[in-house]
Write a protein that holds these residues in place. Sequence first.
Motif, short mmCIF file in Angstrom:
data_model
loop_
_atom_site.label_atom_id
_atom_site.label_comp_id
_atom_site.label_asym_id
_atom_site.label_seq_id
_atom_site.Cartn_x
_atom_site.Cartn_y
_atom_site.Cartn_z
N ALA A 242 0.83 -1.21 0.00
CA ALA A 242 0.00 0.00 0.00
C ALA A 242 0.86 1.25 0.00
N ASP A 243 0.38 2.27 -0.69
CA ASP A 243 1.03 3.57 -0.67
C ASP A 243 0.96 4.15 0.75
N ARG A 244 -0.22 4.12 1.35
CA ARG A 244 -0.39 4.49 2.76
C ARG A 244 -1.60 3.73 3.28
N PHE A 245 -1.43 3.08 4.40
CA PHE A 245 -2.52 2.29 4.96
C PHE A 245 -3.67 3.22 5.35
N GLY A 246 -4.87 2.85 4.95
CA GLY A 246 -6.05 3.67 5.24
C GLY A 246 -6.56 4.40 4.03
N GLY A 247 -5.64 4.76 3.11
CA GLY A 247 -6.04 5.42 1.88
C GLY A 247 -6.85 6.69 2.12
N GLN A 248 -7.85 6.89 1.27
CA GLN A 248 -8.67 8.11 1.33
C GLN A 248 -9.44 8.23 2.64
N LEU A 249 -9.65 7.09 3.31
CA LEU A 249 -10.37 7.11 4.59
C LEU A 249 -9.64 7.97 5.62
N GLN A 250 -8.32 8.09 5.48
CA GLN A 250 -7.54 8.93 6.40
C GLN A 250 -7.99 10.39 6.33
N ASP A 251 -8.55 10.79 5.18
CA ASP A 251 -8.93 12.19 4.98
C ASP A 251 -10.41 12.45 5.25
N THR A 252 -11.11 11.44 5.75
CA THR A 252 -12.55 11.56 6.00
C THR A 252 -12.79 11.90 7.47
N MET A 253 -13.57 12.94 7.72
CA MET A 253 -13.80 13.32 9.10
C MET A 253 -15.02 12.61 9.69
N ALA A 254 -16.19 13.22 9.59
CA ALA A 254 -17.37 12.66 10.24
C ALA A 254 -17.89 11.45 9.49
N ILE A 255 -18.00 10.32 10.19
CA ILE A 255 -18.58 9.09 9.63
C ILE A 255 -19.75 8.70 10.53
#
Length: 535
Positions: A242-255
């Motif tokens: 992986a390029d970075r674990f978590g991917g785009q989810l790292q940039d997501t705030m409120a879930i």
Amino acid sequence: MLDANLKAQLQNYLQNLTSTVELAVFLDDGPKSKELNELVQEIATMSPLLNLVELDGSNERAPSMLVRSVTNNTEIRFAGIPMGHEFTSLILALLHSGGHPIKLSEEIIEQVRNLEGEYAFETYVSLSCQNCPDVVQALNMMSAINPQITNVMVDGSVFSQEVYSKDILSVPAVYLNGQPFAQGRMSVTEILNKVDVNAHSRQADTINKKEAFDVLVIGGGPAGASSAIYSARKGIKTGVVADRFGGQLQDTMAIENFISVKATDGPKLVASLEEHVKEYDVDIMNGQRVKKIIESDVPGGLIQVQLENDAIIQTRSAIIATGARWREMNVPGEQEYKGKGVAYCPHCDGPLFKGKSVAVIGGGNSGIEAAIDLAGIVSHVTVLEFDTSLRADAVLQAKARSLGNVEIIMNAQTTEVLGNGNHVTGLNYLDRQTNETKSVELAGIFVQIGLVPNSQFLEGTVDLTPRGEIITNNHGETSVAGVYAAGDVTHTPFKQIIIAMGSGATAALGAFDYLIRTPNAAEEELVVEKETQAA
């Protein structure tokens, strides 16, 4: 300064200290200095291994604090008040300086320890930025390992003149020895790849020596994590690159739509995913990008996955879960002013535009949510929507229209980003109704126009839609035998975390079914070779 809950948590954490940590504060007469002094005084009472000391602060930012390991003579600094997202960075700095084990592999720790030369890092952040703590904590860990490395977190809102003088319009922004080093989220591995000239070749050598995997998952987001867990639970040799674990989810705030969890945020969910994956025997190769996939010449043969450092990973099957990234406007000036006024994360970079005028490109949910968030920080928000109507939910539209400093313009096609060479000064857009070109003066542009699948490395390998999405069947299988795909990189019509996780499980089960039904060509070749030698 700290509420009872935070104080109790911190006291509990500080029980893990095993060696003395010195704390020093550098203050002026301002209210922020008073707050920082109260915080440090309060923390110093929580453990006998925390000692307040007085040091010469003539060359220090004020307000700021120093965390020093007496045992290792390492130093970590915080300029401003490390609260908000950075409070965890402060806790970890105290723990790592006080002897608590650092959660990095022995290989990485040794690589950091052996770096030669002096590395003085400065990391400019905003306390509302969810990406910034990862960079601050990565550099702080390096500082806690090697005395030749130092890092100072600089709160851009407190040291606004410094930020302005350096034209910093996007965080995290990292400087090394006074020169720009990097922008955006970075892991320790990525930082080492930039400062250690031999890192890539050593990593490639290590990866080339790995035995073939049964399943190699490409991507570390929700789909990739789900694929890895389901594969490992089958008892087969599983790897993740992986390029970075978590991917785009790292940039997501409120879930708030992740079933069984009322509310969380991306970084927390990523931490839980990584912890879950590490419960199993999964080989995680982080900080690596795939260059291409080479199909086997024989049925059941090994698939080759070539990385950008030219290492080759062999695997009997592969699951592509590389997700998607923010779509760019692709107009003149966008690349030139990226990080200099053109931004993609309102939570991270919004505070840097306090009191200024900005634009949001896009009228979907993400665009209107960004406009609402920014309206409380900036002086004016102009929303530009290409279509004749907004696509955001009605409740979001109503909220945005109720705000006095939010203007919404329909039929607007952004055509150019304007700037003075250092930062954004405005934009041009085409009024699609009148065919007239108009200009807007502003300091920042937040692009919120959807996603693009991360599938460029697959062109000519697997079948893709015209949008670049991987086409899969109901088992997650692509057009190439043994290659599966899951999550936002596929042609699934709905891009949601829970759907990505489900498709990751489907792809893993599909790959396992492929493995048990397909003869292992590599093993068969080995058997034939042994029989020939015996004869």
